[in-house]
Design an enzyme around this catalytic site. Structure first.
Site, PDB file in Angstrom:
ATOM      1  N   ASP A  16       0.618   1.973  -5.826  1.00 41.30           N
ATOM      2  CA  ASP A  16       1.027   2.055  -4.046  1.00 41.30           C
ATOM      3  C   ASP A  16       0.690   0.635  -3.821  1.00 41.30           C
ATOM      4  O   ASP A  16       1.139  -0.162  -4.493  1.00 41.30           O
ATOM      5  CB  ASP A  16      -0.307   3.061  -3.414  1.00 41.30           C
ATOM      6  CG  ASP A  16      -1.225   2.806  -3.536  1.00 41.30           C
ATOM      7  OD1 ASP A  16      -1.706   1.511  -4.199  1.00 41.30           O
ATOM      8  OD2 ASP A  16      -2.771   3.689  -3.437  1.00 41.30           O
ATOM      9  N   GLN A  17       0.774   0.535  -2.704  1.00 41.82           N
ATOM     10  CA  GLN A  17       0.917  -1.422  -2.222  1.00 41.82           C
ATOM     11  C   GLN A  17      -0.204  -1.949  -2.744  1.00 41.82           C
ATOM     12  O   GLN A  17      -0.118  -3.299  -2.632  1.00 41.82           O
ATOM     13  CB  GLN A  17       1.344  -2.149  -0.746  1.00 41.82           C
ATOM     14  CG  GLN A  17       0.983  -2.524  -0.480  1.00 41.82           C
ATOM     15  CD  GLN A  17       1.982  -2.628   1.068  1.00 41.82           C
ATOM     16  OE1 GLN A  17       1.359  -1.995   1.340  1.00 41.82           O
ATOM     17  NE2 GLN A  17       2.206  -3.896   1.938  1.00 41.82           N
TER      18      GLN A  17
END
Length: 163
Positions: A16-17
């Site tokens: 994810d980010q």
């Protein structure tokens, strides 16, 4: 008890980010561990399905202790602590990084069903026979459900997820 280790390298698309493995990917990691563990036993999902037996997930649980990151080589340990019973089987998982740090714990409760009707069916005899050598009488617990209180009540400290 039956145990089996499967290694999975984290791909960039699975993060994810924040750079952590996105939590939804653990269900897929657990599935890979189940499939490969069964394959090592000479059991193929494809064959079960050809016999008209499916294994949908009845319950999925994961507890995240530390994050896995891009390019980590994970070891997903599958533990089958009790034989399949009735129409269910409980798989437990531990996910470790290369430093052998426990990152994630989880389980899936799988249900054997008739693929035509969707109704539960008994554990296939072929599967029961392949797993029988791994269990002695004192390892058999009933029912096939997570033990109440088995998951410690403490949550992972936020610092464990620091960069």
């Amino acid at each position: 008890m039956y145990t089996s280790d499967t290694q999975i390298r984290v791909r960039y698309a699975e993060t994810d980010q924040m750079g952590y493995v996105y939590h939804g990917n653990y269900a897929a990691y657990f599935e890979v561990a189940r499939t490969e563990s069964f394959r090592r036993l000479g059991i193929r999902y494809k064959d079960l399905e050809a016999e008209g037996v499916g294994m949908p997930v009845g319950e999925l649980r994961a507890r995240f202790r530390r994050p896995a990151r891009y390019d980590d080589l994970l070891t997903v340990r599958l533990l089958l602590k009790q034989p399949a019973e009735g129409s269910r089987v409980l798989f437990e998982y531990e996910v470790y990084n290369e430093a052998q740090e426990l990152l994630t714990e989880g389980h899936t409760l799988m249900v054997f069903v008739d693929t035509t009707t969707g109704r539960p069916v008994p554990v296939p005899a072929s599967l029961r026979a392949r797993l029988a050598p791994y269990f002695s009488e004192d390892e058999v617990d009933s029912p096939v459900l997570p033990t109440p209180g088995a998951v410690p009540p403490d949550a992972p400290a936020p610092a464990a997820f620091g960069k």
